[in-house]
Design a protein around this motif. Structure first.
Motif, PDB file in Angstrom:
ATOM      1  N   GLY A 188     -89.852  33.233  54.211  1.00 29.19           N
ATOM      2  CA  GLY A 188     -89.299  34.495  53.763  1.00 29.19           C
ATOM      3  C   GLY A 188     -89.971  35.682  54.424  1.00 29.19           C
ATOM      4  N   GLU A 189     -91.278  35.580  54.636  1.00 32.01           N
ATOM      5  CA  GLU A 189     -92.000  36.681  55.279  1.00 32.01           C
ATOM      6  C   GLU A 189     -91.550  36.853  56.726  1.00 32.01           C
ATOM      7  OE1 GLU A 189     -93.339  34.264  53.470  1.00 32.01           O
ATOM      8  OE2 GLU A 189     -93.776  35.504  51.688  1.00 32.01           O
ATOM      9  N   ARG A 190     -91.327  35.743  57.409  1.00 28.64           N
ATOM     10  CA  ARG A 190     -90.854  35.835  58.798  1.00 28.64           C
ATOM     11  C   ARG A 190     -89.447  36.437  58.851  1.00 28.64           C
ATOM     12  NH1 ARG A 190     -94.545  32.234  61.341  1.00 28.64           N
ATOM     13  NH2 ARG A 190     -94.686  33.030  63.481  1.00 28.64           N
ATOM     14  N   ILE A 191     -88.626  36.067  57.894  1.00 27.29           N
ATOM     15  CA  ILE A 191     -87.274  36.617  57.850  1.00 27.29           C
ATOM     16  C   ILE A 191     -87.318  38.110  57.533  1.00 27.29           C
ATOM     17  CG2 ILE A 191     -85.090  36.519  56.590  1.00 27.29           C
ATOM     18  CD1 ILE A 191     -85.505  33.475  56.405  1.00 27.29           C
ATOM     19  N   ASP A 192     -88.214  38.510  56.624  1.00 28.74           N
ATOM     20  CA  ASP A 192     -88.409  39.945  56.373  1.00 28.74           C
ATOM     21  C   ASP A 192     -88.792  40.665  57.664  1.00 28.74           C
ATOM     22  OD1 ASP A 192     -87.925  39.559  53.682  1.00 28.74           O
ATOM     23  OD2 ASP A 192     -90.048  39.472  53.122  1.00 28.74           O
ATOM     24  N   GLY A 193     -89.657  40.033  58.446  1.00 27.67           N
ATOM     25  CA  GLY A 193     -90.088  40.628  59.706  1.00 27.67           C
ATOM     26  C   GLY A 193     -88.939  40.791  60.686  1.00 27.67           C
ATOM     27  N   ALA A 194     -88.024  39.812  60.693  1.00 32.14           N
ATOM     28  CA  ALA A 194     -86.860  39.917  61.581  1.00 32.14           C
ATOM     29  C   ALA A 194     -85.991  41.108  61.189  1.00 32.14           C
ATOM     30  CB  ALA A 194     -86.047  38.616  61.530  1.00 32.14           C
ATOM     31  N   VAL A 195     -85.823  41.335  59.885  1.00 29.35           N
ATOM     32  CA  VAL A 195     -85.045  42.488  59.426  1.00 29.35           C
ATOM     33  C   VAL A 195     -85.733  43.781  59.832  1.00 29.35           C
ATOM     34  CG1 VAL A 195     -84.158  43.700  57.404  1.00 29.35           C
ATOM     35  CG2 VAL A 195     -83.987  41.215  57.538  1.00 29.35           C
ATOM     36  N   PHE A 225     -80.861  37.960  69.043  1.00 31.08           N
ATOM     37  CA  PHE A 225     -80.338  36.770  69.700  1.00 31.08           C
ATOM     38  C   PHE A 225     -80.582  35.510  68.871  1.00 31.08           C
ATOM     39  CE2 PHE A 225     -81.323  39.961  72.879  1.00 31.08           C
ATOM     40  CZ  PHE A 225     -80.101  40.056  73.525  1.00 31.08           C
ATOM     41  N   ALA A 226     -80.942  35.701  67.623  1.00 36.26           N
ATOM     42  CA  ALA A 226     -81.166  34.568  66.718  1.00 36.26           C
ATOM     43  C   ALA A 226     -80.462  34.785  65.386  1.00 36.26           C
ATOM     44  CB  ALA A 226     -82.667  34.369  66.492  1.00 36.26           C
ATOM     45  N   GLY A 227     -79.430  35.622  65.381  1.00 36.55           N
ATOM     46  CA  GLY A 227     -78.780  35.975  64.126  1.00 36.55           C
ATOM     47  C   GLY A 227     -78.210  34.788  63.379  1.00 36.55           C
ATOM     48  N   TRP A 228     -77.571  33.863  64.104  1.00 34.01           N
ATOM     49  CA  TRP A 228     -76.943  32.736  63.420  1.00 34.01           C
ATOM     50  C   TRP A 228     -77.991  31.762  62.891  1.00 34.01           C
ATOM     51  CZ3 TRP A 228     -72.809  33.206  61.076  1.00 34.01           C
ATOM     52  CH2 TRP A 228     -71.923  32.166  60.796  1.00 34.01           C
ATOM     53  N   SER A 229     -79.084  31.580  63.642  1.00 39.61           N
ATOM     54  CA  SER A 229     -80.183  30.750  63.148  1.00 39.61           C
ATOM     55  C   SER A 229     -80.841  31.392  61.939  1.00 39.61           C
ATOM     56  CB  SER A 229     -81.224  30.527  64.253  1.00 39.61           C
ATOM     57  OG  SER A 229     -80.712  29.728  65.298  1.00 39.61           O
ATOM     58  N   LEU A 230     -81.011  32.713  61.964  1.00 39.12           N
ATOM     59  CA  LEU A 230     -81.594  33.413  60.823  1.00 39.12           C
ATOM     60  C   LEU A 230     -80.679  33.337  59.603  1.00 39.12           C
ATOM     61  CD1 LEU A 230     -83.052  36.474  62.711  1.00 39.12           C
ATOM     62  CD2 LEU A 230     -84.376  34.947  61.227  1.00 39.12           C
ATOM     63  N   ALA A 231     -79.355  33.393  59.826  1.00 36.63           N
ATOM     64  CA  ALA A 231     -78.428  33.245  58.702  1.00 36.63           C
ATOM     65  C   ALA A 231     -78.589  31.871  58.060  1.00 36.63           C
ATOM     66  CB  ALA A 231     -76.988  33.443  59.181  1.00 36.63           C
ATOM     67  N   ALA A 232     -78.729  30.831  58.884  1.00 40.99           N
ATOM     68  CA  ALA A 232     -78.925  29.483  58.341  1.00 40.99           C
ATOM     69  C   ALA A 232     -80.260  29.387  57.614  1.00 40.99           C
ATOM     70  CB  ALA A 232     -78.857  28.456  59.466  1.00 40.99           C
ATOM     71  N   ALA A 233     -81.312  29.955  58.214  1.00 41.68           N
ATOM     72  CA  ALA A 233     -82.633  29.888  57.595  1.00 41.68           C
ATOM     73  C   ALA A 233     -82.648  30.607  56.254  1.00 41.68           C
ATOM     74  CB  ALA A 233     -83.674  30.491  58.530  1.00 41.68           C
ATOM     75  N   THR A 234     -81.971  31.750  56.168  1.00 43.82           N
ATOM     76  CA  THR A 234     -81.901  32.501  54.911  1.00 43.82           C
ATOM     77  C   THR A 234     -81.228  31.674  53.827  1.00 43.82           C
ATOM     78  OG1 THR A 234     -81.791  34.576  56.132  1.00 43.82           O
ATOM     79  CG2 THR A 234     -81.052  34.636  53.855  1.00 43.82           C
TER      80      THR A 234
END
Length: 664
Positions: free
Chosen positions: A175-182, A577-586
């Motif tokens: 979750g922290e990494r995903i927050d960082g991507a946002v 360039f990782a939006g779809w992977s991030l959507a899956a990870a979320t």
């Protein structure tokens, strides 16, 4: 002799009458280059590519240029959409050698396929500091003859660089990494015009879906994510990139403010954007989704029930005239008056921002609709104006259509159509999606869960599917399983997924883009980054997550988790360039949410289904009753004769509910 006359690719057929002695990609071309001891010129493009047309007209249709090519080179023409594996390898080389990529791609290489020169468009005359195509050809041919050892050494170094595959470090996408991507996306967000970065502006569809899911889970900074999503989808919907008369999106905008598009219309863009706008659940989203779906059915559907790849950017002003970009779509104030009359013409010019000076070329303007009317009378007036303009536009020479059916993009079309069908109550869109599925099974699917990449006019091509075909088609079949409760689609999907896990797996848990028994190229391509469409990697990860939700098979979840860990560095450094992977990870962080809606068909079941579909990332299957063939439906029954929703999240299931408000 030009050998393209019997090609199946519309792009290759565009070059079948060139004086260049083109070969298709294959061992015969390489053997001929060895026999004559000449280098190989590789030209890669696609049928709807504007600058590919320009270079063809300037150079490949020129007798003198062709004569030099034929004497000093073996020339190979490749359709990047038909052979994405070849394109990926040499685009990697082009980017490494020049710092940028794009099409047309021009590569010169040795007899082993190792490149020693790469460029994109080359003009017919020296221009803006760039040498002419002929100057480049002469210099490279001279170097091949007089400095052959140096040329081959350079090619060997480039080939070694391409083969130097570093292991991808694996980190959990927490979750922290995903927050960082946002947070990184927020730094790149264009607060003035929406979207990310500067010109050119591409529709960031997969990033927007990531933000939608992230905001739906209400994690830290979710308000900022909601703002970036809402501002960007509104900007694109009102822009010149969106066809305000006929629906559907152009490939990208050449400017920061989304005013002037690059006018080609691609299936992969419209399939994804159709789904995104449908999933938004807003009035604007419903309208754009419906109009884009209608565009697909009207202009891209083939006689066999699939969808063509693209509409060209160019068209002539008059039948048989010289084609120019955007003529089919742009307008002047006088043209609006000619079609609509003085009152409606002036009103439309103001509404669509059509000016005397023009926002495009030749005093013409793209149509923008930044503010959709809210007055019922004006909405009705707009509908009449759009109908008249569309009818008038149909009298113009139309852009050419690339009518090959690409498996991956038709898989995206299935998913997008079903997103709209289920949310908008459009059974015609579900029927269209089922027809695409049947076509893919009939023509593209082979024994053992193998896929073929393309078909045309009901005939399958010879090229093997790549990873994006397996991932996107599997996801399309899983969407059909959810919408129809027909276990046959689940069976087809899991066969493709199992085949992909067997043939595309990389040692670190990620995936290669080509199968382990595919034609050997200079290097085996592997790129987990999304571009205009999902990478094969991210497409397969989504299919794995959805298959796990429907079947309960832990090995699919395990494979998805191992794979997603290999893109953590990409997600950290370049989340665009990782939006779809991030959507899956979320979705994987807390689920995904699994919902079985069971009971008699009708308004009550529809209401439950629509409420469940509004939950970001949810896997929702609706059926009349239980089905052991789809494990998510096993043992699920109506409650006291009423339609009921069974909701599970994070391996924990709640008791069934019959009230839509109780879901979520």
């Amino acid at each position: 002799m030009n050998r393209l006359k019997h090609a199946t690719s519309p792009y290759l057929l565009q070059h079948a009458d060139n004086p260049v002695a083109w070969w298709e990609w294959g061992p015969d071309a390489f053997a001929e280059a060895r026999r004559r001891n000449v280098p190989i010129l590789l030209s890669v493009g696609y049928a709807a590519c504007h600058w590919c047309h320009v270079m063809a007209h300037e150079s490949f249709e020129d007798d003198a240029t062709a004569a030099y090519l034929n004497e000093h080179y073996v020339s190979i023409k490749v359709d990047r959409e038909e052979r994405p594996d070849v394109d990926a390898v040499y685009m990697q080389a082009t980017t490494a050698m020049t710092g940028q990529g794009g099409w047309p791609m021009t590569v010169v290489m040795d007899h082993e396929g190792a490149p020693f020169f790469a460029a994109t468009y080359l003009p017919d005359q020296p221009r803006h500091g760039s040498p002419s195509f002929t100057q480049v050809l002469r210099a490279l041919s001279d170097a091949w003859v007089t400095k052959g050892d140096d040329v081959r050494a350079t090619a060997g170094k480039v080939a070694a660089h391409l083969r130097n595959e570093a292991a991808l470090p694996a980190y959990a996408l927490t979750g922290e990494r995903i927050d960082g991507a946002v947070a990184t996306l927020a730094q790149e967000y264009d607060a003035q015009a929406g979207g990310f970065g500067n010109a050119p502006k591409f529709p960031p569809t997969m990033v927007l879906e990531f933000l939608r899911r992230y905001a739906g889970q209400a994690r830290q900074a979710h308000q900022e994510a909601r703002h970036m999503l809402a501002r960007t989808v509104a900007a694109m919907a009102g822009s010149g990139m969106y066809d305000q008369v006929g629906g559907g999106f152009a490939r990208y905008a050449v400017d920061r403010a989304w005013v002037v598009p690059h006018f080609e219309k691609m299936l992969y863009d419209n399939a994804q954007l159709l789904g995104l706008y449908a999933r938004l659940g807003t009035e604007q989203g419903d309208r754009i989704a419906a109009e884009t779906a209608d565009f697909l059915l009207r202009e891209l559907r083939t006689d066999e029930g699939g969808f063509a790849s693209a509409l060209d950017a160019d068209s002539p002003a008059e039948p048989g005239g010289h084609a120019e970009e955007g003529l089919f779509y742009a307008w002047t104030p006088a043209q609006l008056v000619d079609v609509l009359g003085p009152d409606d013409g002036a009103w439309a010019a103001e509404l669509f921002q059509v000016t005397d000076e023009g926002t495009f070329e030749h005093g013409m303007s793209t149509l923008q609709l930044r503010h959709f009317p809210d007055d019922p009378a004006e909405i009705a007036r707009l509908a009449k104006v759009r109908t008249l303009l569309r009818e008038a536009r149909e009298q113009r020479p139309r852009p050419a259509r690339d009518d090959k059916v690409v498996a991956a993009w038709n898989g995206l079309a299935i998913s997008g159509l079903l997103d709209a069908a289920r949310r908008l109550g459009r059974p015609d869109l579900q029927e269209a999606a089922e027809a695409v599925g049947e076509l893919l099974v009939r023509l593209h699917l082979r024994d053992g869960g193998r896929l073929l990449r393309v078909s045309r006019d009901g005939v399958a091509g010879a090229h093997a599917g790549v990873l994006e075909d397996y991932g996107c088609v599997a996801s399309g079949f899983l969407a059909l399983a959810q919408a129809t409760a027909d276990a046959r689609w689940l069976h087809h999907a899991t066969a493709l997924i199992d085949s992909a896990l067997e043939g595309f797996a990389a040692p670190d848990g990620g995936f290669y883009d080509t199968r382990d028994d595919a034609e050997a190229l200079v290097t085996r391509p592997r790129d987990p980054g999304d571009n205009a469409s999902p990478s094969g990697f991210s497409a397969l990860v989504h299919a794995l997550v959805e298959a796990h939700a429907l079947t309960g098979e832990g090995r699919y979840r395990d494979a998805a988790e191992r794979a997603i860990a290999t893109v953590a560095v990409l997600a950290d450094k370049a989340p665009r360039f990782a939006g779809w992977s991030l959507a899956a990870a979320t979705t994987m962080l807390d689920g995904p949410l699994e919902v079985a809606v069971v009971g008699p068909a009708g308004p009550a079941r529809d209401a439950l289904e629509r409420r469940a579909l509004a939950l970001p990332g949810a896997v929702v299957v609706a059926a009349d009753g239980p089905s052991d063939a789809i494990p998510l439906l096993a043992g699920r029954t109506a409650v006291d004769g009423l339609a009921a929703a069974y909701v599970c999240r994070g391996f924990v299931c709640e008791r069934p509910v019959t009230d839509p408000a109780a879901i979520g």
